[in-house]
Design a protein around this motif. Structure first.
Motif, PDB file in Angstrom:
ATOM      1  N   ALA A 185      -5.946   6.534  -8.250  1.00 42.80           N
ATOM      2  CA  ALA A 185      -4.935   5.775  -8.995  1.00 42.80           C
ATOM      3  C   ALA A 185      -4.324   4.680  -8.130  1.00 42.80           C
ATOM      4  O   ALA A 185      -4.081   3.562  -8.604  1.00 42.80           O
ATOM      5  CB  ALA A 185      -3.845   6.720  -9.502  1.00 42.80           C
ATOM      6  N   THR A 186      -4.084   4.999  -6.857  1.00 39.49           N
ATOM      7  CA  THR A 186      -3.571   3.988  -5.925  1.00 39.49           C
ATOM      8  C   THR A 186      -4.569   2.845  -5.768  1.00 39.49           C
ATOM      9  O   THR A 186      -4.185   1.665  -5.761  1.00 39.49           O
ATOM     10  CB  THR A 186      -3.292   4.622  -4.553  1.00 39.49           C
ATOM     11  N   SER A 187      -5.835   3.191  -5.684  1.00 42.96           N
ATOM     12  CA  SER A 187      -6.889   2.177  -5.546  1.00 42.96           C
ATOM     13  C   SER A 187      -6.943   1.276  -6.772  1.00 42.96           C
ATOM     14  O   SER A 187      -7.138   0.060  -6.650  1.00 42.96           O
ATOM     15  CB  SER A 187      -8.237   2.861  -5.329  1.00 42.96           C
ATOM     16  N   VAL A 188      -6.792   1.876  -7.952  1.00 42.95           N
ATOM     17  CA  VAL A 188      -6.823   1.096  -9.189  1.00 42.95           C
ATOM     18  C   VAL A 188      -5.698   0.066  -9.210  1.00 42.95           C
ATOM     19  O   VAL A 188      -5.905  -1.101  -9.567  1.00 42.95           O
ATOM     20  CB  VAL A 188      -6.706   2.034 -10.417  1.00 42.95           C
ATOM     21  N   ILE A 189      -4.507   0.486  -8.805  1.00 42.26           N
ATOM     22  CA  ILE A 189      -3.358  -0.433  -8.817  1.00 42.26           C
ATOM     23  C   ILE A 189      -3.548  -1.532  -7.778  1.00 42.26           C
ATOM     24  O   ILE A 189      -3.270  -2.711  -8.045  1.00 42.26           O
ATOM     25  CB  ILE A 189      -2.053   0.340  -8.562  1.00 42.26           C
ATOM     26  N   ILE A 190      -4.027  -1.177  -6.584  1.00 41.81           N
ATOM     27  CA  ILE A 190      -4.265  -2.186  -5.548  1.00 41.81           C
ATOM     28  C   ILE A 190      -5.277  -3.216  -6.034  1.00 41.81           C
ATOM     29  O   ILE A 190      -5.088  -4.426  -5.887  1.00 41.81           O
ATOM     30  CB  ILE A 190      -4.759  -1.524  -4.247  1.00 41.81           C
ATOM     31  N   ALA A 211       2.098  -5.406  -9.669  1.00 39.70           N
ATOM     32  CA  ALA A 211       1.490  -6.725  -9.492  1.00 39.70           C
ATOM     33  C   ALA A 211       2.563  -7.808  -9.432  1.00 39.70           C
ATOM     34  O   ALA A 211       2.464  -8.759  -8.630  1.00 39.70           O
ATOM     35  CB  ALA A 211       0.522  -7.006 -10.631  1.00 39.70           C
ATOM     36  N   GLY A 212       3.597  -7.662 -10.272  1.00 41.30           N
ATOM     37  CA  GLY A 212       4.709  -8.613 -10.219  1.00 41.30           C
ATOM     38  C   GLY A 212       5.436  -8.573  -8.891  1.00 41.30           C
ATOM     39  O   GLY A 212       5.824  -9.619  -8.348  1.00 41.30           O
ATOM     40  N   ILE A 213       5.617  -7.372  -8.350  1.00 38.49           N
ATOM     41  CA  ILE A 213       6.239  -7.243  -7.026  1.00 38.49           C
ATOM     42  C   ILE A 213       5.375  -7.921  -5.970  1.00 38.49           C
ATOM     43  O   ILE A 213       5.876  -8.609  -5.072  1.00 38.49           O
ATOM     44  CB  ILE A 213       6.450  -5.754  -6.681  1.00 38.49           C
ATOM     45  N   GLY A 214       4.051  -7.730  -6.080  1.00 42.43           N
ATOM     46  CA  GLY A 214       3.145  -8.368  -5.130  1.00 42.43           C
ATOM     47  C   GLY A 214       3.224  -9.883  -5.198  1.00 42.43           C
ATOM     48  O   GLY A 214       3.235 -10.562  -4.163  1.00 42.43           O
ATOM     49  N   VAL A 215       3.289 -10.419  -6.410  1.00 46.46           N
ATOM     50  CA  VAL A 215       3.411 -11.869  -6.585  1.00 46.46           C
ATOM     51  C   VAL A 215       4.719 -12.377  -5.983  1.00 46.46           C
ATOM     52  O   VAL A 215       4.759 -13.417  -5.314  1.00 46.46           O
ATOM     53  CB  VAL A 215       3.324 -12.236  -8.079  1.00 46.46           C
ATOM     54  N   ALA A 216       5.818 -11.631  -6.225  1.00 46.72           N
ATOM     55  CA  ALA A 216       7.118 -12.033  -5.677  1.00 46.72           C
ATOM     56  C   ALA A 216       7.128 -11.962  -4.147  1.00 46.72           C
ATOM     57  O   ALA A 216       7.734 -12.810  -3.480  1.00 46.72           O
ATOM     58  CB  ALA A 216       8.218 -11.149  -6.259  1.00 46.72           C
ATOM     59  N   LEU A 217       6.441 -10.956  -3.584  1.00 45.71           N
ATOM     60  CA  LEU A 217       6.405 -10.809  -2.127  1.00 45.71           C
ATOM     61  C   LEU A 217       5.569 -11.875  -1.447  1.00 45.71           C
ATOM     62  O   LEU A 217       5.916 -12.372  -0.375  1.00 45.71           O
ATOM     63  CB  LEU A 217       5.851  -9.427  -1.764  1.00 45.71           C
ATOM     64  N   GLU A 251       2.232   8.852  -6.578  1.00 51.19           N
ATOM     65  CA  GLU A 251       2.391  10.293  -6.397  1.00 51.19           C
ATOM     66  C   GLU A 251       3.624  10.816  -7.123  1.00 51.19           C
ATOM     67  O   GLU A 251       3.574  11.866  -7.779  1.00 51.19           O
ATOM     68  CB  GLU A 251       2.474  10.622  -4.911  1.00 51.19           C
ATOM     69  N   LYS A 252       4.736  10.089  -7.028  1.00 50.52           N
ATOM     70  CA  LYS A 252       5.977  10.563  -7.632  1.00 50.52           C
ATOM     71  C   LYS A 252       5.975  10.438  -9.154  1.00 50.52           C
ATOM     72  O   LYS A 252       6.581  11.260  -9.852  1.00 50.52           O
ATOM     73  CB  LYS A 252       7.171   9.800  -7.038  1.00 50.52           C
ATOM     74  N   SER A 253       5.332   9.422  -9.668  1.00 55.53           N
ATOM     75  CA  SER A 253       5.323   9.222 -11.118  1.00 55.53           C
ATOM     76  C   SER A 253       4.264  10.071 -11.814  1.00 55.53           C
ATOM     77  O   SER A 253       4.274  10.191 -13.043  1.00 55.53           O
ATOM     78  CB  SER A 253       5.078   7.740 -11.447  1.00 55.53           C
ATOM     79  N   MET A 254       3.326  10.631 -11.022  1.00 58.94           N
ATOM     80  CA  MET A 254       2.270  11.508 -11.549  1.00 58.94           C
ATOM     81  C   MET A 254       1.451  10.835 -12.650  1.00 58.94           C
ATOM     82  O   MET A 254       1.140  11.434 -13.684  1.00 58.94           O
ATOM     83  CB  MET A 254       2.859  12.831 -12.050  1.00 58.94           C
ATOM     84  N   ILE A 255       1.088   9.574 -12.436  1.00 60.04           N
ATOM     85  CA  ILE A 255       0.276   8.853 -13.422  1.00 60.04           C
ATOM     86  C   ILE A 255      -1.213   8.995 -13.144  1.00 60.04           C
ATOM     87  O   ILE A 255      -2.035   8.478 -13.891  1.00 60.04           O
ATOM     88  CB  ILE A 255       0.639   7.352 -13.424  1.00 60.04           C
ATOM     89  N   TYR A 256      -1.544   9.703 -12.048  1.00 64.69           N
ATOM     90  CA  TYR A 256      -2.950   9.866 -11.708  1.00 64.69           C
ATOM     91  C   TYR A 256      -3.614  10.866 -12.653  1.00 64.69           C
ATOM     92  O   TYR A 256      -2.956  11.674 -13.314  1.00 64.69           O
ATOM     93  CB  TYR A 256      -3.085  10.342 -10.259  1.00 64.69           C
ATOM     94  N   GLY A 257      -4.936  10.814 -12.704  1.00 58.03           N
ATOM     95  CA  GLY A 257      -5.674  11.706 -13.590  1.00 58.03           C
ATOM     96  C   GLY A 257      -5.762  11.147 -15.004  1.00 58.03           C
ATOM     97  O   GLY A 257      -5.483   9.968 -15.261  1.00 58.03           O
ATOM     98  N   LEU A 288       0.812  -1.217   0.000  1.00 62.46           N
ATOM     99  CA  LEU A 288       0.000   0.000   0.000  1.00 62.46           C
ATOM    100  C   LEU A 288       0.848   1.271   0.000  1.00 62.46           C
ATOM    101  O   LEU A 288       0.683   2.149  -0.859  1.00 62.46           O
ATOM    102  CB  LEU A 288      -0.939  -0.010   1.209  1.00 62.46           C
ATOM    103  N   THR A 289       1.755   1.392   0.969  1.00 60.97           N
ATOM    104  CA  THR A 289       2.587   2.591   1.068  1.00 60.97           C
ATOM    105  C   THR A 289       3.463   2.757  -0.170  1.00 60.97           C
ATOM    106  O   THR A 289       3.619   3.867  -0.704  1.00 60.97           O
ATOM    107  CB  THR A 289       3.471   2.527   2.325  1.00 60.97           C
ATOM    108  N   PHE A 290       4.008   1.649  -0.648  1.00 59.75           N
ATOM    109  CA  PHE A 290       4.859   1.683  -1.832  1.00 59.75           C
ATOM    110  C   PHE A 290       4.071   2.148  -3.053  1.00 59.75           C
ATOM    111  O   PHE A 290       4.541   2.993  -3.836  1.00 59.75           O
ATOM    112  CB  PHE A 290       5.452   0.290  -2.084  1.00 59.75           C
ATOM    113  N   ILE A 291       2.865   1.635  -3.226  1.00 57.70           N
ATOM    114  CA  ILE A 291       2.034   2.011  -4.369  1.00 57.70           C
ATOM    115  C   ILE A 291       1.669   3.493  -4.300  1.00 57.70           C
ATOM    116  O   ILE A 291       1.715   4.212  -5.309  1.00 57.70           O
ATOM    117  CB  ILE A 291       0.761   1.140  -4.420  1.00 57.70           C
TER     118      ILE A 291
END
Length: 255
Positions: A130-135, A228-234, A100-106, A92-95
């Motif tokens: 955007a965070t919700s969409v990725i989660i 999602a790949g990071i989540g699978v690896a974790l 926020e830093k990549s500014m892909i929201y909107g 969650l925190t990572f996403i």
């Protein structure tokens, strides 16, 4: 609509014939999860609602339906559910930071022309959306990987009750290594399959490779896939550790 009904009917028949009772339950679970997603999106329209909190609750419900309703409540589904929740919270925190830093929201530049007649002041934090969409996009892959780890680990423990916790954990890791490659490829090609039209459109507009990679709509999907790949690896070591600890400790407690 007729096509959707026809395809849904064919899917239901195939799942019922191939999967039997569990196949029917899987189809019902698919409908229930779809209803949860729709309800979550509708509740996000409330300006006072927290999209991230709503998404976490929805992911918990989706995980419970996918695990407990289809496979019933047992040790493997409990451990898979716990591993899913822990992994989601870690991500969650990572996403949120990456979003926020990549500014892909909107909305992206490619979508702006069709939205000019609408107001962008809708009172919703697009970073949280955007965070919700990725989660939400990662939860399916995480649940699938978690149950794919806990289920064979329980079978290994039942066939070899004297196995040590370390050996059982390493068995789970080895299983996870096989799953990791196929899951990553599935996520990657799902993107290119779903966005083949967008890639062709980029080509027709003579986008350079740098413009494609730096476009918001492309970056958003790639970040989702990589997350999602990071989540699978974790979830692999988390599920393996939880399952090994539970099964061996439960065996010792019975003794």
């Amino acid at each position: 609509m007729n096509v959707l009904i026809l395809l849904a009917t064919i899917l239901f028949i195939l799942m019922a014939v191939v999967g039997g009772k569990k196949g029917i339950k899987s189809f019902i679970a698919l409908l229930l999860n779809f209803a949860v997603v729709i309800a979550t999106v509708l509740m996000m329209n409330d300006p006072n609602a927290n999209p991230i909190l709503l998404t976490l609750v929805a992911c918990g419900i989706i995980s419970a339906i996918s695990l407990f309703y289809i496979n019933e409540i047992n040790s493997k589904t409990k451990m898979a559910f716990l591993a899913t929740i822990i992994t989601s919270l870690l991500l969650l925190t990572f996403i949120f930071f990456i979003t926020e830093k990549s500014m892909i929201y909107g909305f992206s530049e490619e979508e702006s022309d069709s939205l000019t007649i609408f107001s962008s002041r809708i009172g919703i934090d697009f970073v949280k959306v955007a965070t919700s969409v990725i989660i939400m996009s990662t939860i399916g892959a995480i649940v699938d990987t978690a149950i794919s780890i806990t289920s064979p680990m329980r079978e290994i423990h039942e066939q070899n009750p004297d196995i040590t916790r370390k050996d059982l954990f390493m068995s789970g890791i080895r299983i996870g290594r096989d799953i990791l490659g196929t899951s990553s490829n599935t996520l990657f090609f799902a993107f290119f399959g779903g966005y083949m039209g967008l890639i062709i459109w980029f080509k027709d507009l003579s986008y350079s490779m740098g413009e494609i990679v730096n476009s918001k709509v492309f970056s958003e999907e790639m970040i989702t896939i990589l997350t999602a790949g990071i989540g699978v690896a974790l979830v692999i070591p988390i599920a393996a550790a939880i399952t090994a600890y539970h099964l061996v400790s439960f065996k010792h407690s019975k003794e």
